[in-house]
Design an enzyme around this catalytic site. Structure first.
Site, PDB file in Angstrom:
ATOM      1  N   LYS A 155      29.761  49.840  40.849  1.00  0.00           N
ATOM      2  CA  LYS A 155      29.199  48.752  41.204  1.00  0.00           C
ATOM      3  C   LYS A 155      27.797  49.228  41.866  1.00  0.00           C
ATOM      4  O   LYS A 155      27.091  49.981  41.173  1.00  0.00           O
ATOM      5  CB  LYS A 155      29.995  48.028  42.290  1.00  0.00           C
ATOM      6  CG  LYS A 155      31.533  47.807  42.152  1.00  0.00           C
ATOM      7  CD  LYS A 155      32.050  46.866  42.783  1.00  0.00           C
ATOM      8  CE  LYS A 155      33.487  46.936  42.399  1.00  0.00           C
ATOM      9  NZ  LYS A 155      34.345  45.857  43.043  1.00  0.00           N
ATOM     10  N   SER A 183      42.051  46.981  43.501  1.00  0.00           N
ATOM     11  CA  SER A 183      42.803  47.716  44.618  1.00  0.00           C
ATOM     12  C   SER A 183      43.703  48.829  44.207  1.00  0.00           C
ATOM     13  O   SER A 183      44.596  49.135  44.799  1.00  0.00           O
ATOM     14  CB  SER A 183      43.555  46.800  45.808  1.00  0.00           C
ATOM     15  OG  SER A 183      42.564  46.025  46.357  1.00  0.00           O
ATOM     16  N   ASN A 230      34.355  52.034  38.336  1.00  0.00           N
ATOM     17  CA  ASN A 230      33.047  51.103  38.518  1.00  0.00           C
ATOM     18  C   ASN A 230      32.338  51.198  39.899  1.00  0.00           C
ATOM     19  O   ASN A 230      32.840  50.920  40.858  1.00  0.00           O
ATOM     20  CB  ASN A 230      33.476  49.630  38.415  1.00  0.00           C
ATOM     21  CG  ASN A 230      32.659  48.576  38.715  1.00  0.00           C
ATOM     22  OD1 ASN A 230      31.263  48.840  38.474  1.00  0.00           O
ATOM     23  ND2 ASN A 230      33.129  47.335  38.847  1.00  0.00           N
ATOM     24  N   GLU A 288      41.946  42.036  35.921  1.00  0.00           N
ATOM     25  CA  GLU A 288      41.309  42.041  37.358  1.00  0.00           C
ATOM     26  C   GLU A 288      41.376  40.612  38.029  1.00  0.00           C
ATOM     27  O   GLU A 288      40.618  39.977  38.309  1.00  0.00           O
ATOM     28  CB  GLU A 288      40.078  42.526  37.549  1.00  0.00           C
ATOM     29  CG  GLU A 288      39.611  43.617  36.742  1.00  0.00           C
ATOM     30  CD  GLU A 288      38.709  44.396  37.375  1.00  0.00           C
ATOM     31  OE1 GLU A 288      38.804  45.688  37.874  1.00  0.00           O
ATOM     32  OE2 GLU A 288      37.422  43.811  37.406  1.00  0.00           O
ATOM     33  N   GLY A 317      38.920  44.767  45.770  1.00  0.00           N
ATOM     34  CA  GLY A 317      38.413  45.213  47.199  1.00  0.00           C
ATOM     35  C   GLY A 317      39.131  44.680  48.421  1.00  0.00           C
ATOM     36  O   GLY A 317      38.638  44.868  49.358  1.00  0.00           O
ATOM     37  N   HIS A 349      32.596  41.296  34.440  1.00  0.00           N
ATOM     38  CA  HIS A 349      33.281  41.650  35.495  1.00  0.00           C
ATOM     39  C   HIS A 349      33.208  40.449  36.536  1.00  0.00           C
ATOM     40  O   HIS A 349      32.150  39.445  36.451  1.00  0.00           O
ATOM     41  CB  HIS A 349      32.654  42.632  36.344  1.00  0.00           C
ATOM     42  CG  HIS A 349      33.297  43.172  37.511  1.00  0.00           C
ATOM     43  ND1 HIS A 349      33.480  42.539  38.854  1.00  0.00           N
ATOM     44  CD2 HIS A 349      34.274  44.244  37.512  1.00  0.00           C
ATOM     45  CE1 HIS A 349      33.896  43.243  39.744  1.00  0.00           C
ATOM     46  NE2 HIS A 349      34.547  44.159  39.037  1.00  0.00           N
TER      47      HIS A 349
HETATM   48  C1  PEP Z   1      36.545  46.359  40.430  1.00  0.00           C
HETATM   49  O1  PEP Z   1      35.724  45.555  41.050  1.00  0.00           O
HETATM   50  O2  PEP Z   1      36.639  46.472  39.151  1.00  0.00           O
HETATM   51  C2  PEP Z   1      37.591  46.872  41.287  1.00  0.00           C
HETATM   52  C3  PEP Z   1      38.698  47.104  40.398  1.00  0.00           C
HETATM   53  O3  PEP Z   1      37.481  47.102  42.485  1.00  0.00           O
HETATM   54  P1  PEP Z   1      38.466  47.812  43.517  1.00  0.00           P
HETATM   55  O4  PEP Z   1      39.286  48.929  42.943  1.00  0.00           O
HETATM   56  O5  PEP Z   1      37.659  48.220  44.958  1.00  0.00           O
HETATM   57  O6  PEP Z   1      39.466  46.648  44.090  1.00  0.00           O
END
Ligand code: PEP
Length: 273
Positions: free
Chosen positions: A38, A235, A36, A190, A196, A119
């Site tokens: 973003k 993460s 993703n 998630e 993040g 999301h």
């Molecule tokens: C996300 O935003 O879908 C995500 C998993 O971000 P990160 O891997 O940066 O934590």
């Protein structure tokens, strides 16, 4: 004018991301690692997408996809024609007075074969609720896009002991009523506090949540619920991916920050293989 355009788009269908047979079976689903991006990426980053697509070919046991900013979809899809490119959101309506929004047919027209819906960054910043997320997922699936549906609890809810109840309520409210054979629905768990931040739930916490999601999917969808891939997101990095992928009912990952560079993303794909 708008009607004529809408009518001409009405026939557009995305190529399926994967058939149920390709995805494996209820004992061991093939893993899906989706990036993703973003709000990151410019036309100068198409070379990185090409590098990721090329390197992914070394891991045929894993499905890999990238969900890029809408404005990059067409360029990315043209640059890597055999590699699944997706959007990060979709509007539930087919067309009309929705300034700044993008329909499923528009995503498909640009070359996308999948999209993320629900999301947590959109649930939070755009105040999207479960009913809207469900409508988006249904619109996307109906057009032939595969869908990654995100659910996850806040830190406050986890600390109060309500994580599983909250996530199952989100799933109940946002799960599409029906699945189609030619498109795929995947669910991404998630935890909002892990996105993040570098924080990751324990493998026991992930196992508990994914088992609860699997049970609810089977309850709601019958045997089809066993074929829905449940991704973990938050993460994920090359250094923790193998441990996360070994957890029962973890059928892949949704990856944010670590999907932007081939050097960070491919070790995660390798761990999935
Ligand atoms: C996300 O935003 O879908 C995500 C998993 O971000 P990160 O891997 O940066 O934590």
């Amino acid at each position: 004018m708008v009607d004529a355009l809408g009518a001409s788009l009405a026939g557009i269908k995305a190529a399926p991301l994967l058939t149920p047979q390709d995805r494996g079976n209820s004992v061991a689903l093939k893993k899906l690692v989706a990036g993703n991006w973003k709000m990151n990426g410019l036309s100068s980053d198409i070379a990185e997408i090409q590098a990721i697509a090329a390197a992914s070919r070394d891991f045929p046991g894993v499905d890999v996809a990238l969900c890029v900013p809408a404005i990059l979809i067409e360029r990315a899809a043209r640059a890597v024609p055999a590699f699944p490119i997706g959007g990060q959101d979709v509007h539930h309506a087919e067309k009309g007075a929705h300034t700044g929004c993008i329909s499923a047919q528009m995503l498909i027209d640009a070359g996308a074969v999948l999209t993320i819906v629900g999301h947590s960054e959109r649930r939070d910043a755009q105040r999207e609720n479960d009913a809207e997320v469900r409508a988006k997922a249904e619109a996307a699936l109906a057009c032939g896009l595969s869908v990654i549906l995100c659910v996850g609890e806040s830190l406050e809810i986890r600390e109060k002991g309500g994580a599983i109840q909250t996530v199952l309520a989100q799933l109940d409210g946002s799960l599409p009523g029906q699945l189609a054979a030619e498109t795929e629905l995947a669910v991404a768990y998630e935890p909002v506090w892990a996105i993040g931040t570098g924080k990751v739930p324990t493998t026991d916490e992930i196992a508990q949540m994914h088992a609860a999601i699997r049970d609810r999917l089977v309850e709601r969808l019958g045997p089809q619920g066993k074929e829905v891939r449940i991704l973990y997101g938050g993460s994920v990095k090359g250094s923790n991916a193998a441990e996360i992928f070994a957890v029962p009912n973890v059928d892949g990952a949704l990856v944010g920050g670590a999907s932007l560079k081939m050097a960070d993303f491919i070790p995660i794909v390798a761990a999935a293989q």
